[in-house]
Design a protein around this motif. Structure first.
Motif, short mmCIF file in Angstrom:
data_model
loop_
_atom_site.label_atom_id
_atom_site.label_comp_id
_atom_site.label_asym_id
_atom_site.label_seq_id
_atom_site.Cartn_x
_atom_site.Cartn_y
_atom_site.Cartn_z
N GLY A 1 2.43 6.92 13.67
CA GLY A 1 3.60 6.30 13.20
C GLY A 1 4.37 5.72 13.99
O GLY A 1 4.49 5.83 14.89
N ILE A 2 5.40 5.31 13.20
CA ILE A 2 6.49 4.35 12.82
C ILE A 2 6.93 4.72 14.80
O ILE A 2 7.92 4.35 15.14
CB ILE A 2 6.92 3.98 12.42
N GLU A 3 7.51 6.19 14.75
CA GLU A 3 8.24 7.27 15.36
C GLU A 3 7.72 6.49 17.21
O GLU A 3 8.50 6.51 17.64
CB GLU A 3 8.14 8.39 15.48
N HIS A 4 6.62 5.91 17.01
CA HIS A 4 6.56 5.52 19.02
C HIS A 4 6.27 3.66 18.50
O HIS A 4 5.00 3.84 19.93
CB HIS A 4 4.72 5.80 18.71
N ALA A 5 7.63 3.35 17.87
CA ALA A 5 7.46 2.03 18.15
C ALA A 5 7.59 1.56 19.51
O ALA A 5 7.24 0.57 19.34
CB ALA A 5 7.67 1.69 17.09
N ILE A 6 8.67 2.48 19.88
CA ILE A 6 8.84 1.68 20.84
C ILE A 6 8.59 3.44 22.42
O ILE A 6 7.66 1.77 23.56
CB ILE A 6 11.09 2.18 21.38
N LEU A 7 8.50 4.07 22.18
CA LEU A 7 8.10 5.06 23.28
C LEU A 7 6.59 4.68 23.92
O LEU A 7 6.18 3.72 24.77
CB LEU A 7 8.11 6.31 23.43
N HIS A 8 5.59 4.92 22.97
CA HIS A 8 4.10 5.46 23.80
C HIS A 8 3.95 3.78 23.36
O HIS A 8 3.00 3.66 23.96
CB HIS A 8 3.66 5.96 22.68
N LEU A 9 4.18 2.44 22.35
CA LEU A 9 3.06 1.33 22.19
C LEU A 9 3.93 0.66 23.14
O LEU A 9 2.73 -0.60 23.84
CB LEU A 9 3.70 0.88 21.45
N LEU A 10 4.99 0.50 23.81
CA LEU A 10 5.52 0.15 24.88
C LEU A 10 4.96 0.53 26.00
O LEU A 10 4.90 -0.49 26.52
CB LEU A 10 7.32 -0.42 24.96
N TYR A 11 5.62 1.62 26.11
CA TYR A 11 4.55 1.96 27.98
C TYR A 11 3.14 1.57 28.12
O TYR A 11 2.90 0.94 28.69
CB TYR A 11 4.92 3.33 28.03
N SER A 12 2.50 1.76 26.57
CA SER A 12 0.94 1.51 26.50
C SER A 12 0.30 -0.41 27.30
O SER A 12 0.34 -0.69 28.03
CB SER A 12 0.03 2.09 25.29
N ARG A 13 1.38 -1.09 26.44
CA ARG A 13 1.36 -2.78 26.87
C ARG A 13 1.58 -2.82 28.69
O ARG A 13 1.43 -3.92 29.20
CB ARG A 13 2.41 -3.41 25.49
N PHE A 14 3.00 -2.43 28.98
CA PHE A 14 2.91 -2.82 30.27
C PHE A 14 2.00 -1.49 31.30
O PHE A 14 1.38 -2.42 32.40
CB PHE A 14 4.35 -1.87 30.44
N PHE A 15 1.79 -0.57 30.42
CA PHE A 15 0.22 0.00 31.32
C PHE A 15 -1.21 -0.81 31.53
O PHE A 15 -2.13 -1.11 32.96
CB PHE A 15 0.09 1.26 30.80
N THR A 16 -1.37 -1.49 30.34
CA THR A 16 -2.60 -2.52 30.12
C THR A 16 -2.35 -4.28 31.36
O THR A 16 -3.00 -4.18 32.39
CB THR A 16 -2.70 -3.23 28.85
N ARG A 17 -1.27 -4.31 31.26
CA ARG A 17 -0.53 -5.35 32.10
C ARG A 17 -0.70 -4.75 33.72
O ARG A 17 -0.98 -6.00 34.60
CB ARG A 17 0.58 -5.76 32.02
N ALA A 18 0.18 -3.08 34.04
CA ALA A 18 0.12 -3.08 35.14
C ALA A 18 -1.66 -2.92 36.13
O ALA A 18 -2.07 -2.76 37.28
CB ALA A 18 0.20 -1.64 35.20
N MET A 19 -2.65 -2.36 34.75
CA MET A 19 -4.28 -2.09 34.85
C MET A 19 -5.16 -3.25 35.34
O MET A 19 -5.38 -3.78 35.69
CB MET A 19 -4.95 -1.34 34.08
N ARG A 20 -4.70 -4.24 34.58
CA ARG A 20 -5.24 -5.71 35.33
C ARG A 20 -4.41 -6.24 36.55
O ARG A 20 -5.71 -6.92 36.51
CB ARG A 20 -4.52 -6.67 33.92
N ALA A 21 -3.45 -5.89 36.62
CA ALA A 21 -2.93 -6.19 38.29
C ALA A 21 -4.01 -5.77 39.32
O ALA A 21 -4.35 -6.18 40.60
CB ALA A 21 -1.35 -6.43 38.39
#
Length: 876
Positions: free
Chosen positions: A545-565
């Motif tokens: 759903g579009i309702e997750h455009a900020i919360l879930h999707l932004l946090y997931s994008r951060f997490f891949t960067r943290a998991m790469r680090a």
């Protein structure tokens, strides 16, 4: 042969069992084929699936089945986003443990999802409340802590007084808690944070690479990250007897060009200057306390009534020491944005204008449209926020705002106060670090220990997991972990002295920010198998759903960067393709009005059309029912349809086909009984047409025709195959359905001819091939019906494992064209003719058209002008 009516209650469980026994949908990580990872946002186990789930998972399943048929090694897993407040609320209300409530709901919803025939790899299933899952989440936390991506500080937080927990800014909607809908308050607590701001610029820049995401979602994230280029400006405090030690107030602004329109400074209630003023004035102290009752989110501040209080402090204008500007404490300024202080230019900002008008502060226009007259241009109730030229700004007059920005930046950068520039350029972000501490039980425990001697000590990895205790009570509000008699008491891992566990648990958005990576190897002891994660990620198609455009999707994008680090994945972006589907909506029905209005469930409503008007009555009482607006299905308005009822009545394939066929997938689908019945009729028609001809078709080879009447059958079948293939590639499910309807209509008569034994060998072979193409086309949407048709056509293999057919290029070329025919420049007809027809054939065909004969009225054309494959003009 005479066929029995298609019975989904018998057919669907049988095929589901065969798929399960053959382990068709279990995915091997060592499969050499190209990978395709399709994932729908996993559900919260509320206890029942709804029609929104049916649509979401049906879409993902079409993609998974289609890509599997196209030869990909498809990963299509399922799990449960299982921690959170609803389980605790249920525990308090129903006197049941959150774990019991959650796992019972998972069992119920798993059974419902399996009845849909989804091609899911259930062997990889997990719930985020599984100890095995949150064990690895704690592992990740420790790794991120070691890399400096986790910290703890005293902070203003959004406090939900109903759920009694902290909320992230993103979880505050219009000043209210996203779950409880309670008005959020500010509190100061010691919290754990993830350093998402370390990646702010990268998160912003990489949005441009996500070309398979909806533009709307990318824009929402850009606005949330909120990069701004501005200046930090030092405003000198005019000597004050009440604040003798105060020398300056630093302000961050994105509009230094409007400095000559400044009429006030506004500071946060938590600014050091505000706190100093509050210490000397009970009135200011009370006002600051009132400000703290507003949430800390930007949305909360924007919707709250703008309030301010004059501190009595005055500052000198940066370009005119004799110009004194008042300093107000204001409830719309955040301490953690910029410097916690702004200057107000009412003529160029609506919020500042409303504030200035409320408190009688001056409003000086400093930017006006280029076509306005300076002598008459004024600002009263509406600020001017557009471009133009500078006015009332001394040495900036006549410049563009951009040029004025550069001029001010240069001058203040060169101006020195106590050996430092009066102004400095600065890039700022709206994005704040992610506060993850939640004061509740049903969440992942934060793996740290507090020791009086050693301070904050990470739990050693060998001691993980930190498990939630089962023996907790919910008889009083608050976090049961704080009240547990033994769980929080533990020895310090470093010095061995008595210490205590952290009782805050993690925000549930942490759980859903990395689950897509765990699915790639859920059996691993570490959070991921980096090799498997790198092979599968990013997710090729993510659906939700579009309702997750900020919360879930932004946090997931951060997490891949943290998991790469931290070495757990090798990429930055988690989702290559993103699709945001529309909702399932339904009419509302009610009786009574106002506070006495009673909402009626659709199953109790009978709809009739009388004199062209739709009328509703109650099935049991016969009384009239009001038909209301079409709205999102919700329990409050009872306009819900239970998927179990639909599947029991019509079968899963009918439900799937309807939600995919009624509208473009990104738009809402309006649920209607007539629409469902139409989908069911289609299922029955396909079965009847194929099964009645099956005896004849089984004995014939499957082969395209090269000539005669059968050629037309092969052409439409292959043309439809090419078109539907393209529709599936771009998620155009409703367009695919429309083309499939056309193919069924085209095959109806040939199939009847075959069933009657009146078709020649070439026709039978062509019809069999066309029927098999049809079955392949419907298989992603109606997989049970497709398997049953595949079997009666004489195939022994499972269609779910069959390879997608290839269309014949020679059969999909359209050998006909349609040209408009004009008589003396006015269109009179259209002519469909062979693409390679010569001029004589075209002229003869044009003159044979009845509409052209009527237009000529017996006259002989002077000439016929033919623009090849474009247009024909008859000149009389």
């Amino acid at each position: 042969m005479a066929s029995e009516r298609y019975n989904p209650r018998e057919v669907e469980p049988r095929w589901q069992q065969q798929w399960n026994e053959a382990k068709v949908f279990e995915t091997a990580n060592d499969d050499p084929r190209d990978k395709y990872y399709v994932l729908e946002m996993f559900p919260y186990p509320s206890g029942r699936i709804h029609m929104g789930h049916v649509r979401n998972y049906a879409m993902g399943d079409v993609v998974a089945r289609y890509k599997r048929a196209r030869g990909y090694n498809v990963l299509h897993p399922m799990g449960w986003d299982a921690f959170g407040m609803p389980a605790e609320n249920a525990a308090m209300k129903n006197k049941v443990h959150p774990k019991t409530w959650t796992y019972e709901n998972i069992a119920s919803m798993r059974k419902q999802l399996k009845s849909m025939g989804l091609s899911l790899d259930w062997s990889r299933e997990f719930a985020t409340c599984d100890v095995e899952y949150y064990h690895r989440q704690q592992y990740l936390f420790l790794d991120m802590m070691e890399k400096g991506l986790v910290y703890r500080k005293n902070s203003k937080v959004n406090w939900d007084p109903v759920d009694m927990t902290v909320l992230a800014n993103e979880q505050v909607i219009d000043g209210r808690g996203w779950r409880s809908d309670a008005l959020v308050e500010q509190r100061e607590l010691t919290q754990w944070f993830f350093k998402i701001t370390d990646f702010a610029q990268d998160l912003l820049d990489q949005l441009d690479t996500l070309d398979q995401w909806p533009e709307k979602v990318r824009l929402m994230q850009k606005n949330w990250i909120g990069r701004s280029e501005g200046m930090t400006i030092r405003w000198q405090v005019v000597a004050s007897a009440t604040h003798p030690d105060l020398s300056e107030i630093k302000v961050y602004t994105t509009r230094p060009d409007t400095l000559f329109g400044a009429s006030f400074l506004a500071i946060s209630a938590d600014h050091p200057v505000a706190k100093a003023a509050a210490a000397q004035s009970a009135e200011i102290a009370a006002f600051c306390d009132e400000c703290r009752k507003t949430g800390t989110s930007v949305a909360a501040l924007e919707t709250a009534e703008k309030m301010g209080m004059d501190t009595g402090i005055r500052v000198a204008h940066p370009f005119d020491a004799s110009w004194q500007v008042p300093v107000y404490i204001a409830n719309f300024v955040l301490m953690d944005y910029g410097t916690g202080a702004i200057f107000g230019c009412p003529s160029g900002d609506q919020r500042d204008l409303d504030f200035a008008n409320k408190y009688g502060l001056p409003v000086v226009p400093v930017v006006m449209p280029a076509n306005e007259d300076k002598a008459t241009f004024a600002i009263t109730d509406e600020a001017y926020v557009g471009d133009g030229i500078m006015i009332n700004s001394r040495f900036l007059d006549g410049m563009s705002p951009e040029a004025a920005f550069q001029d001010v930046a240069s001058r203040l950068g060169q101006s020195q106060i106590d050996g430092a520039p009066q102004g400095e350029r600065k890039v700022n972000f709206r994005l704040r670090d992610w506060g993850i501490s939640r004061q509740r039980y049903w969440g992942c425990p934060i793996p740290v220990i507090h020791c009086e001697v050693c301070g904050v000590v990470p739990v050693p990895k060998k001691d993980l997991p930190v498990k939630l205790p089962d023996d907790v009570t919910f008889d009083v509000p608050g976090n049961p972990l704080d009240r547990h008699p033994t769980w929080r008491h533990v020895g310090c891992p470093q010095c061995g002295k008595a210490a205590r566990r952290e009782t805050d648990t993690m925000d549930t958005f942490v759980d859903s920010s990395w689950y897509y990576a765990r699915f790639t190897a859920p059996w691993e002891d570490a959070p991921t198998d980096p090799r498997a994660a790198d092979a599968w990620l990013p997710v090729d198609q993510y659906i939700g759903g579009i309702e997750h455009a900020i919360l879930h999707l932004l946090y997931s994008r951060f997490f891949t960067r943290a998991m790469r680090a931290t070495g757990h994945v090798g990429m930055d972006e988690p989702f290559k393709g993103l699709f945001t589907q529309g909702m399932v909506v339904h009419e509302t029905y009610s009786r009574g009005e106002g506070h006495g209005r009673e909402w009626i469930e659709p199953i109790f409503v009978k709809i009739d059309e009388i004199d062209g008007k739709r009328q509703a009555t109650h099935l049991e009482s016969g009384e009239p029912i009001s038909i209301g607006s079409i709205e999102k299905m919700s329990k409050s308005k009872k306009n819900v349809v239970d998927p179990d009822d639909i599947i029991a009545s019509y079968g899963a394939d009918t439900a799937r086909f309807f939600v995919l066929s009624d509208s473009p997938p990104e738009r809402d689908v309006i649920w209607s009984e007539s629409g469902v019945e139409g989908a069911h009729r289609f299922v029955q028609r396909v079965w009847r047409l194929i099964s009645e001809a099956a005896d004849v078709l089984q004995s014939a080879p499957s082969r395209a025709a090269s000539e005669g009447e059968a050629l037309a059958i092969s052409q439409i079948a292959h043309r439809t195959l090419k078109q539907v293939q393209a529709d599936y590639d771009r998620l155009g499910f409703n367009k695919a359905v429309a083309r499939i309807y056309e193919l069924v209509n085209a095959l109806a008569q040939p199939l009847a001819t075959v069933a009657a034994g009146k078709a020649d060998t070439a026709m039978v072979s062509a019809v069999r091939e066309a029927s098999e193409i049809l079955v392949h086309l419907i298989s992603p949407m109606t997989p049970h019906l497709a398997e049953e048709c595949w079997r009666v056509l004489g195939n022994d293999d499972l269609l779910a494992q069959a390879i997608w057919p290839a269309f014949d290029e020679g059969l999909v070329v359209d050998n006909q064209i349609t040209m408009p025919i004009q008589v003396n420049g006015k269109k009179r007809a259209d002519l469909t003719i062979a693409r390679d027809a010569d001029q004589t054939s075209i002229e003869q065909a044009v003159l044979a058209l009845e509409s052209i004969k009527a237009a000529l009225d017996g006259k002989t054309p002077k000439k016929i002008i033919i623009v090849p494959q474009r247009i024909v003009n008859v000149v009389v």
